[in-house]
Scaffold this motif. Structure first.
Motif, short mmCIF file in Angstrom:
data_model
loop_
_atom_site.label_atom_id
_atom_site.label_comp_id
_atom_site.label_asym_id
_atom_site.label_seq_id
_atom_site.Cartn_x
_atom_site.Cartn_y
_atom_site.Cartn_z
N ARG A 166 -3.26 -0.81 3.13
CA ARG A 166 -2.18 0.20 3.67
C ARG A 166 -1.05 -0.73 3.79
O ARG A 166 0.53 -0.44 3.46
CB ARG A 166 -2.51 0.91 4.85
N HIS A 215 -3.99 -9.49 11.24
CA HIS A 215 -5.47 -8.66 10.48
C HIS A 215 -6.86 -9.17 10.57
O HIS A 215 -7.60 -8.97 11.60
CB HIS A 215 -5.96 -7.64 9.54
N TRP A 240 -6.82 -1.81 6.89
CA TRP A 240 -5.59 -2.16 7.94
C TRP A 240 -4.44 -3.21 6.32
O TRP A 240 -3.57 -2.60 5.88
CB TRP A 240 -5.72 -2.55 8.28
N ASN A 241 -5.05 -4.13 5.47
CA ASN A 241 -4.40 -4.85 4.82
C ASN A 241 -3.82 -4.20 3.18
O ASN A 241 -2.65 -4.37 2.53
CB ASN A 241 -5.00 -6.09 4.29
N TRP A 274 -12.35 -4.36 8.46
CA TRP A 274 -11.65 -2.89 8.95
C TRP A 274 -10.24 -3.60 8.39
O TRP A 274 -9.23 -3.02 8.33
CB TRP A 274 -11.97 -3.12 9.82
#
Length: 230
Positions: free
Chosen positions: A126, A153, A123-124, A119
């Motif tokens: 994006r 994150h 996120w990174n 996850w």
């Protein structure tokens, strides 16, 4: 005291988690370092050293390099140490057999580390486009913030894995600890030998260098000697 112990262990979990891939990488994330450090901070360094010596070899051949995301051995080592000390105090249980039981309970939960780290990487991914757009528009401060969010994150992923191991492990040990400890006590001498044997076998099956057998026979002997001394 319990709350302070959990907070100190959580701080170690975050810093050690960042050391795995995102920041520093000075090897404090290795179980043989992270577990004794946690034990020392919580007042029982021998328990952490026992956990670290058992866990270290098992994941030495599965490092988080490139796209590989192995189960989180760092949080397993830290979480096992926390469980051995905090739950041992709460349940009135102690000794090497209970430390081994806590390690066995925590090891399967290390798989959650793969989920949380995946996850974090998503996120990174994006954030990368946002950082590129910010650089193209000359907003360097925004690009820097995106970089820091990326580290954040990974910190959250480490904290989530640690919390999962401690919370689920505590629940399991509260209900089943005294019962499982009877079997673990009987098997403890064999389990303490089984850990370095399995770890050495895993390493030998995953490397191809000259004199590997000699190198890891020495490692196995050292680990076995350490377990015997503990």
């Amino acid at each position: 005291m319990a709350a302070a112990s959990y907070l100190m262990a959580a701080a170690v979990a975050v810093v050690s988690g960042l050391d795995r891939t995102a920041f520093l990488q000075v090897m404090i994330s290795r179980p043989i370092v992270a577990a004794p450090l946690t034990g020392w901070l919580l007042g029982d360094a021998p328990a952490g050293l026992l956990v670290g010596s058992m866990v270290e070899l098992l994941w030495l051949g599965r490092l988080p390099v490139g796209a590989a995301i192995p189960p989180d051995d760092t949080q397993v080592a830290i979480g096992s140490t926390v469980l051995a000390i905090t739950m041992g105090s709460r349940l009135g249980l102690s000794g090497p057999a209970f430390v081994i039981l806590c390690t066995l309970v925590a090891m399967p939960l290390g798989k959650m580390g793969q989920l949380f780290e995946r996850w974090a990487r998503d996120w990174n991914g994006r954030l990368l486009q946002k950082a590129q757009d910010a650089l193209a528009e000359g907003r360097f401060r925004a690009a820097e913030q995106a970089h820091l969010w990326g580290i954040g994150h990974f910190a959250l992923a480490s904290l989530a894995t640690f919390a999962t191991i401690v919370i689920v492990g505590s629940l399991l040990l509260s209900e089943l600890g005294p019962i499982l400890l009877r079997s673990t006590t009987d098997a403890a001498p064999w389990l303490r030998v089984a850990f370095p044997i399995m770890g050495t076998a895993i390493i030998l099956s995953s490397i191809n260098v000259r004199r590997s057998l000699t190198l890891f026979a020495a490692s196995f002997t050292s680990a076995l000697l350490m377990l015997w001394l503990l």
